[in-house]
Design a protein around this motif. Sequence first.
Motif: not given
Length: 387
Positions: A44-47, A307-312, A317-323, A359-368
């Motif tokens: 699921d994605i958000a713009t 703006l992005i949704p909270q779950q995105a 420890r390194e900081g904030a990121y989004a997929m 991506i909403l809740s995309g922390s389990a995905l790999k880069d690329g």
Amino acid sequence: MYGPGERMKDVVKGALLALAVLLQGCEPTGKTAETQTPAVPKVDIATVTPSTEPLTTRLTGRMEAYRTAEVRARVEGIVEARTYREGQEVKAGTLLFRIDPAPLKAELAAAEAELAQARAAADAAEDIAKRSKQLMADESISAQQYRKDFFTEKQARATEKAAEAKVQSARLKLAYANVTSPIAGRARRAEVTEGALVGQDEGTKLTTVEQIDPIYVNFAQPMADSLALRQSLQNGKNDSKLILRLRLSNGSTYPLNGTLLFSDWAVDEKTDTVAMRAIFDNPDHLLLPGMYVQVELQQPSEKQAVLIPQQALTRTREGAYAMVVDETNHVHSRPISADTLEGNQWRVTDGLNAGERVILSGSALKDGQAVEPKQATLTTQPVASKE
């Protein structure tokens, strides 16, 4: 005919052949395993949308009176009366307390009598000096006697001047018996009551008068934000966009905007913050000294936040990121800066642009990694009203 030994060999060969056929049937073919393609995950994605709200920093502040005057007794005596109502608005020169003037009047009368005596002695010495001057011209007296009479006159005049100073001091003390307000403002509670002895060893504090229109608010801003604000204001392009508001403890917003006066040139080593002060008009005296408030500082910014949704958003420890999903539907990890919320969305000030897909809740995905995106339907909470 076969012998028993040959029959046994045939049975063993048959059993081995059957076992080999069975194992061959169970073994998967290498080509099938190699050519099997893993399923592309659906996400699921958000713009990313641009923010319509200006960048606002909320900081805790405390109100301070514009001017504060401690009213103290300047003469020793007994408080005879308090002539104001506690909490009353007073003007400069308004009578607040009256100290018993009787001893001060007596002191003035004694000083005036001493002055009269000194003045009479000085006049008599002046007449003697004039007569000695005439007699010395006729050589009726010696020059030594004339000088003696001349200096006696000078001494008498000096004594007269000292007596005049005592009279002035006594009159001043008598005037101090009426304790007045040095400034216009609100007179706070009385520190003494009628009958109290004041000013015996030092100036006794009687009350405090505070001018609270206008009124100061003191607060501290993180060094990084203060530096960005300084740089923006030095450019001279965003002065009119700098807005200061106050949010009161009951959640309401103070109706008048303030003006930033200064930011300190020193950084607090313990908190890494810079002391700042703003001034607000306070005609209704709604703001009081010592009151804690939330200072809303709308900082000018050249770049519009998104703006992005909270779950995105994911924090580590390194900081904030989004997929982020690119044009070819591949995932990329993107570091972002997001420290404040607007409703239920994170305000991103760096790292993303409007129109990108997250991506909403995309922390389990790999880069690329390739994905199959699906636009999610989200409910956006409105930003709390500031009115």
